[in-house]
Design a protein around this motif. Sequence first.
Motif, PDB file in Angstrom:
ATOM      1  N   UNK A  77      19.248   7.633  45.599  1.00 38.16           N
ATOM      2  CA  UNK A  77      20.215   6.730  44.759  1.00 38.16           C
ATOM      3  C   UNK A  77      21.202   8.392  44.219  1.00 38.16           C
ATOM      4  N   UNK A  78      21.071   9.388  44.131  1.00 36.68           N
ATOM      5  CA  UNK A  78      21.977  10.337  44.192  1.00 36.68           C
ATOM      6  C   UNK A  78      23.015  10.594  45.409  1.00 36.68           C
ATOM      7  N   UNK A  79      22.452   9.876  46.643  1.00 36.36           N
ATOM      8  CA  UNK A  79      23.884   9.702  47.294  1.00 36.36           C
ATOM      9  C   UNK A  79      24.316   8.750  47.302  1.00 36.36           C
ATOM     10  N   UNK A  80      24.811   7.493  46.412  1.00 37.21           N
ATOM     11  CA  UNK A  80      24.340   6.933  45.860  1.00 37.21           C
ATOM     12  C   UNK A  80      25.193   6.466  44.735  1.00 37.21           C
ATOM     13  N   UNK A  81      25.380   7.640  44.255  1.00 32.40           N
ATOM     14  CA  UNK A  81      25.672   7.985  42.448  1.00 32.40           C
ATOM     15  C   UNK A  81      27.032   9.026  43.200  1.00 32.40           C
ATOM     16  N   UNK A  82      26.945   9.747  44.081  1.00 36.10           N
ATOM     17  CA  UNK A  82      27.647  10.523  44.947  1.00 36.10           C
ATOM     18  C   UNK A  82      28.975   9.530  44.936  1.00 36.10           C
ATOM     19  N   UNK A  83      29.358   8.726  46.258  1.00 36.68           N
ATOM     20  CA  UNK A  83      30.191   7.757  46.806  1.00 36.68           C
ATOM     21  C   UNK A  83      30.216   7.122  45.269  1.00 36.68           C
ATOM     22  N   UNK A  84      29.839   6.314  43.987  1.00 35.41           N
ATOM     23  CA  UNK A  84      30.477   5.552  43.368  1.00 35.41           C
ATOM     24  C   UNK A  84      30.947   6.579  41.453  1.00 35.41           C
ATOM     25  N   UNK A  85      30.958   7.749  42.112  1.00 36.10           N
ATOM     26  CA  UNK A  85      31.289   8.796  41.181  1.00 36.10           C
ATOM     27  C   UNK A  85      30.813   8.298  39.799  1.00 36.10           C
ATOM     28  N   UNK A  86      29.440   8.589  39.992  1.00 30.22           N
ATOM     29  CA  UNK A  86      28.790   8.220  38.320  1.00 30.22           C
ATOM     30  C   UNK A  86      27.998   8.977  38.766  1.00 30.22           C
ATOM     31  N   UNK A  87      27.195   9.125  37.483  1.00 28.23           N
ATOM     32  CA  UNK A  87      25.910   9.900  37.246  1.00 28.23           C
ATOM     33  C   UNK A  87      24.439   8.888  37.203  1.00 28.23           C
ATOM     34  N   UNK A  88      23.874   9.948  37.115  1.00 29.71           N
ATOM     35  CA  UNK A  88      22.470   8.716  37.184  1.00 29.71           C
ATOM     36  C   UNK A  88      21.542   8.795  35.752  1.00 29.71           C
ATOM     37  N   UNK A  89      21.235   8.535  35.583  1.00 31.94           N
ATOM     38  CA  UNK A  89      20.724   8.363  33.927  1.00 31.94           C
ATOM     39  C   UNK A  89      19.208   7.914  34.199  1.00 31.94           C
ATOM     40  N   UNK A  90      17.990   8.628  33.747  1.00 35.44           N
ATOM     41  CA  UNK A  90      16.861   8.142  34.292  1.00 35.44           C
ATOM     42  C   UNK A  90      16.334   8.214  32.645  1.00 35.44           C
ATOM     43  N   UNK A  91      15.008   7.022  32.799  1.00 38.61           N
ATOM     44  CA  UNK A  91      14.451   7.745  31.391  1.00 38.61           C
ATOM     45  C   UNK A  91      12.871   7.438  31.867  1.00 38.61           C
ATOM     46  N   UNK A  92      12.806   8.255  31.352  1.00 38.45           N
ATOM     47  CA  UNK A  92      11.061   8.917  31.330  1.00 38.45           C
ATOM     48  C   UNK A  92      10.331   8.186  30.179  1.00 38.45           C
ATOM     49  N   UNK A  93       9.339   7.668  31.229  1.00 38.10           N
ATOM     50  CA  UNK A  93       8.540   6.499  29.753  1.00 38.10           C
ATOM     51  C   UNK A  93       6.931   5.961  30.472  1.00 38.10           C
ATOM     52  N   UNK A  94       6.168   5.958  29.420  1.00 42.41           N
ATOM     53  CA  UNK A  94       4.661   5.730  29.529  1.00 42.41           C
ATOM     54  C   UNK A  94       4.669   4.001  29.387  1.00 42.41           C
ATOM     55  N   UNK A  95       3.292   3.273  29.632  1.00 42.62           N
ATOM     56  CA  UNK A  95       4.265   1.689  29.447  1.00 42.62           C
ATOM     57  C   UNK A  95       2.987   1.868  28.359  1.00 42.62           C
ATOM     58  N   UNK A  96       2.448   2.693  27.771  1.00 42.15           N
ATOM     59  CA  UNK A  96       1.695   2.175  26.330  1.00 42.15           C
ATOM     60  C   UNK A  96       3.072   2.730  25.539  1.00 42.15           C
ATOM     61  N   UNK A  97       4.141   3.539  25.319  1.00 39.46           N
ATOM     62  CA  UNK A  97       5.092   3.573  24.293  1.00 39.46           C
ATOM     63  C   UNK A  97       5.886   2.253  24.201  1.00 39.46           C
ATOM     64  N   UNK A  98       5.770   2.172  22.565  1.00 41.79           N
ATOM     65  CA  UNK A  98       6.501   1.190  22.181  1.00 41.79           C
ATOM     66  C   UNK A  98       7.752   1.638  22.078  1.00 41.79           C
ATOM     67  N   UNK A  99       7.792   3.031  21.999  1.00 47.92           N
ATOM     68  CA  UNK A  99       9.780   3.290  21.342  1.00 47.92           C
ATOM     69  C   UNK A  99      10.286   3.204  22.736  1.00 47.92           C
ATOM     70  N   UNK A 100       9.969   3.502  24.175  1.00 46.79           N
ATOM     71  CA  UNK A 100      10.550   3.277  25.410  1.00 46.79           C
ATOM     72  C   UNK A 100      10.970   1.981  25.466  1.00 46.79           C
ATOM     73  N   UNK A 101       9.854   0.751  25.223  1.00 43.16           N
ATOM     74  CA  UNK A 101      10.210  -0.384  25.615  1.00 43.16           C
ATOM     75  C   UNK A 101      10.804  -0.490  24.572  1.00 43.16           C
ATOM     76  N   UNK A 102      11.360  -0.142  23.288  1.00 42.86           N
ATOM     77  CA  UNK A 102      12.576  -0.489  22.816  1.00 42.86           C
ATOM     78  C   UNK A 102      13.489   0.129  22.782  1.00 42.86           C
ATOM     79  N   UNK A 103      13.483   1.317  23.537  1.00 40.69           N
ATOM     80  CA  UNK A 103      14.625   1.039  24.189  1.00 40.69           C
ATOM     81  C   UNK A 103      15.438   1.120  25.811  1.00 40.69           C
ATOM     82  N   UNK A 104      14.256   0.258  25.873  1.00 35.90           N
ATOM     83  CA  UNK A 104      14.635  -0.335  27.398  1.00 35.90           C
ATOM     84  C   UNK A 104      15.246  -1.464  26.495  1.00 35.90           C
ATOM     85  N   UNK A 105      14.591  -2.413  26.322  1.00 42.19           N
ATOM     86  CA  UNK A 105      15.090  -3.604  25.254  1.00 42.19           C
ATOM     87  C   UNK A 105      16.350  -4.004  24.973  1.00 42.19           C
TER      88      UNK A 105
END
Length: 182
Positions: free
Chosen positions: A57-85
């Motif tokens: 993913x970092x190699x692709x990001x370098x090629x596209x010259x874009x950052x990588x956004x990583x969402x750290x989540x949990x399947x039981x976290x309703x706030x995580x689902x909200x951020x995703x949706x």
Amino acid sequence: MVRGGDTDSLCGQVIKGMNMRFRRAWLGGILAWALGASGPLAAADTALPHAADLAADAALAKKKRVPLLVLFSSPTCHYCERVKAEYLRPMQQDPAFADRVLIREVSVGTSTPLVDFSGAKTTEGGFASASGVFMVPTVKIFDARGAAVGEALVGLLSPDFYYGYLVDAIDAGLRAMRPSQK
């Protein structure tokens, strides 16, 4: 302001008062809702890609010259689902963000295999721990070397301003990836 006799509706006044980026996201969300792009089937079609190989993913990001956004989540976290949706899935589908950011998801506390930025094998939970993530949802922006850019967004913060926080974080990542551009 809406007064008796004004031809503008209250909704029109609300839309006029929004900044352009928020207006696009807000109208996109309304359009998606109106077209029925919600619910289990739509969520499956627009799932965020899980990080499997961050070195690739970092190699692709370098090629596209874009950052990588990583969402750290949990399947039981309703706030995580909200951020995703409400924020990340619409961004992922928005062509305006295609050349601005790569989005990946990491589930904390899981043993799902993952290759980290250095190419070492670990797990999603191990990578989350190594990244100092202790609360979900957490959004971190990384450059193509795997270095964190800016401050992490921890929690949902204020939903009214969260989209703006995400855009600001992505912009900081873009400045790191494209230092000659302002």
